[in-house]
Motif scaffolding. Structure first.
Motif, PDB file in Angstrom:
ATOM      1  N   SER A  47       0.811  -1.219   0.000  1.00  0.00           N
ATOM      2  CA  SER A  47       0.000   0.000   0.000  1.00  0.00           C
ATOM      3  C   SER A  47       0.840   1.262   0.000  1.00  0.00           C
ATOM      4  N   GLY A  48       2.080   1.168   0.469  1.00  0.00           N
ATOM      5  CA  GLY A  48       2.920   2.343   0.584  1.00  0.00           C
ATOM      6  C   GLY A  48       2.650   3.156   1.837  1.00  0.00           C
ATOM      7  N   LEU A  49       1.736   2.676   2.692  1.00  0.00           N
ATOM      8  CA  LEU A  49       1.417   3.386   3.927  1.00  0.00           C
ATOM      9  C   LEU A  49       2.475   3.103   4.991  1.00  0.00           C
ATOM     10  N   PRO A  50       2.618   3.989   5.973  1.00  0.00           N
ATOM     11  CA  PRO A  50       3.595   3.767   7.043  1.00  0.00           C
ATOM     12  C   PRO A  50       3.294   2.480   7.807  1.00  0.00           C
ATOM     13  N   GLY A  51       4.350   1.821   8.289  1.00  0.00           N
ATOM     14  CA  GLY A  51       4.156   0.584   9.017  1.00  0.00           C
ATOM     15  C   GLY A  51       5.089   0.465  10.205  1.00  0.00           C
ATOM     16  N   GLU A  52       5.073  -0.697  10.814  1.00  0.00           N
ATOM     17  CA  GLU A  52       5.879  -0.966  11.992  1.00  0.00           C
ATOM     18  C   GLU A  52       6.129  -2.464  12.093  1.00  0.00           C
ATOM     19  N   ILE A  53       6.920  -2.872  13.065  1.00  0.00           N
ATOM     20  CA  ILE A  53       7.075  -4.285  13.385  1.00  0.00           C
ATOM     21  C   ILE A  53       6.257  -4.533  14.648  1.00  0.00           C
ATOM     22  N   ARG A  54       5.075  -5.108  14.485  1.00  0.00           N
ATOM     23  CA  ARG A  54       4.225  -5.328  15.658  1.00  0.00           C
ATOM     24  C   ARG A  54       4.868  -6.311  16.627  1.00  0.00           C
ATOM     25  N   ARG A  55       4.688  -6.054  17.903  1.00  0.00           N
ATOM     26  CA  ARG A  55       5.140  -7.003  18.919  1.00  0.00           C
ATOM     27  C   ARG A  55       4.117  -8.124  19.101  1.00  0.00           C
ATOM     28  N   ASN A  56       2.872  -7.794  18.854  1.00  0.00           N
ATOM     29  CA  ASN A  56       1.767  -8.745  18.897  1.00  0.00           C
ATOM     30  C   ASN A  56       0.990  -8.550  17.610  1.00  0.00           C
ATOM     31  N   CYS A  57       0.813  -9.625  16.834  1.00  0.00           N
ATOM     32  CA  CYS A  57       0.205  -9.482  15.510  1.00  0.00           C
ATOM     33  C   CYS A  57      -1.232  -8.970  15.554  1.00  0.00           C
ATOM     34  N   ARG A  58      -1.880  -9.072  16.703  1.00  0.00           N
ATOM     35  CA  ARG A  58      -3.292  -8.708  16.802  1.00  0.00           C
ATOM     36  C   ARG A  58      -3.537  -7.246  17.151  1.00  0.00           C
ATOM     37  N   VAL A  59      -2.495  -6.530  17.570  1.00  0.00           N
ATOM     38  CA  VAL A  59      -2.674  -5.129  17.961  1.00  0.00           C
ATOM     39  C   VAL A  59      -1.482  -4.297  17.489  1.00  0.00           C
ATOM     40  N   ILE A  60      -1.741  -3.024  17.200  1.00  0.00           N
ATOM     41  CA  ILE A  60      -0.634  -2.145  16.844  1.00  0.00           C
ATOM     42  C   ILE A  60       0.152  -1.812  18.116  1.00  0.00           C
ATOM     43  N   ASN A  61       1.402  -1.454  17.941  1.00  0.00           N
ATOM     44  CA  ASN A  61       2.253  -1.175  19.098  1.00  0.00           C
ATOM     45  C   ASN A  61       1.791   0.068  19.854  1.00  0.00           C
ATOM     46  N   LYS A  62       1.924   0.014  21.160  1.00  0.00           N
ATOM     47  CA  LYS A  62       1.628   1.178  21.987  1.00  0.00           C
ATOM     48  C   LYS A  62       2.865   2.065  22.044  1.00  0.00           C
ATOM     49  N   ARG A  63       2.664   3.338  21.942  1.00  0.00           N
ATOM     50  CA  ARG A  63       3.792   4.290  21.964  1.00  0.00           C
ATOM     51  C   ARG A  63       4.053   4.768  23.375  1.00  0.00           C
TER      52      ARG A  63
END
Length: 327
Positions: free
Chosen positions: A311-327
């Motif tokens: 998609s070209g959208l910003p991403g991350e390396i999730r620590r848990n595949c079910r939730v986005i990382n908490k900042r």
């Protein structure tokens, strides 16, 4: 905090081979084969994934079809960014088309093990692609080299899910795939993944009993197959039985080209599968694949192409595949 590895998740002997110190290096912006080489010290990331997949497939060989579907449903929405794995009241998981998607727990297991060994390095999106490749290989579909280096998406909305249904026309499905950068040949090859797939009676009742309101079965379906399927998909049954898309019992769990032979013989279960063998836009490709000796190689190449959709959208390396990382 590192997660503990369950002793029941994978064979203890296999795990012992991989428990080593990890090392982190920067992430490339481009996908590449062997991206994780030396990213986790001497740990072979792809070998860990294959070990877990092999262990699970030995118990449930239908996971081959589940993983193929999981990757397709992920890549076809926002690109291959594991957005389908995110939980939430309106996430992609909740879309009707994803209601029967499976394989989430397997991806969770692999992610947990990799995070324990090499935290914050391997993306959930890459795990889907690697696990699917390994499942295909273990189902005798040949091994293809997958590109890795994806980031996990941060957005997952059911409203973004717009997958072609099994009853669309060939021109419609080709148009949908073309929007993702896939050719007509790619489309026919990827739909060949149905060689290990299943559907349910509710999706084919019209073809068996009342095709397009005629009160008769679909004339393109082999009459003998109609009679066989009616035994499993009775109008009076209260159970929505599963139906193999490859009706050859000896090859229903094998990734091979027999799927094309079946649709050429008018034994396609889904309407779109049968139409591939009849429509002028795809019939010659289907006929060629039905007699091809290089199907597994070409299927692997199409899977790599599917895996390159992004998609070209910003991403991350999730620590848990079910939730986005908490900042």
């Amino acid at each position: 905090m590192k997660k503990k590895i369950s002793a029941n998740s994978v064979p203890a002997v296999a795990l012992a081979l991989f428990l080593a110190l990890s090392a982190f290096t920067g992430r490339s912006s481009a996908l590449q084969v062997g991206f994780y080489n030396r990213k986790c010290g001497f740990v072979d990331v792809e070998a860990i994934v294959r070990t877990v997949v092999s262990f699970r497939l030995a118990k449930d060989p239908t996971l081959v079809a589940a993983l193929l579907r999981l990757q397709f449903h992920d890549c076809f929405v926002n690109g291959c960014d594991a957005s389908i794995l995110l939980d939430g009241p309106s996430s992609e998981k909740t879309a009707g088309a994803n209601g029967s998607v499976r394989g989430y727990e397997l991806i969770d297991t692999i992610k947990s093990i990799l995070e324990s060994i090499c935290p914050g390095v391997i993306s959930c999106a890459d795990i889907i692609v690697m696990a699917t490749r390994d499942a295909v290989e273990l189902a005798k579909g040949g091994r293809y080299a997958v590109q890795t280096g994806r980031l996990d998406g941060k957005t997952s909305l059911a409203s973004n899910v717009n997958l072609p249904s099994p009853s669309v026309s060939v021109s419609q499905v080709l148009s949908a795939f073309a929007k993702k950068g896939l050719t007509a040949t790619d489309t026919v090859l990827l739909l060949g993944g149905h060689t290990v797939g299943i559907t349910h009676c509710s999706f084919i009742m019209d073809r068996l009993y009342n095709f397009r309101g005629t009160g008769k079965p679909d004339p393109t379906m082999n009459p003998a197959l109609v009679n066989t399927l009616r035994l499993r998909c009775s109008r009076t049954s209260s159970v929505d039985n599963a139906v193999n898309l490859d009706q050859n019992a000896t090859s229903a769990l094998i990734v091979d080209s027999l799927f094309y032979k079946q649709v050429v013989a008018r034994r396609g279960i889904l309407q779109i599968d049968q139409q591939l063998a009849l429509d002028p836009l795809t019939k010659s490709t289907v006929a060629a694949l039905a007699n091809a000796t290089n199907f597994v190689t070409r299927f692997g190449s199409a899977m790599v192409k599917l895996g390159a959709i992004h998609s070209g959208l910003p991403g991350e390396i999730r620590r848990n595949c079910r939730v986005i990382n908490k900042r």
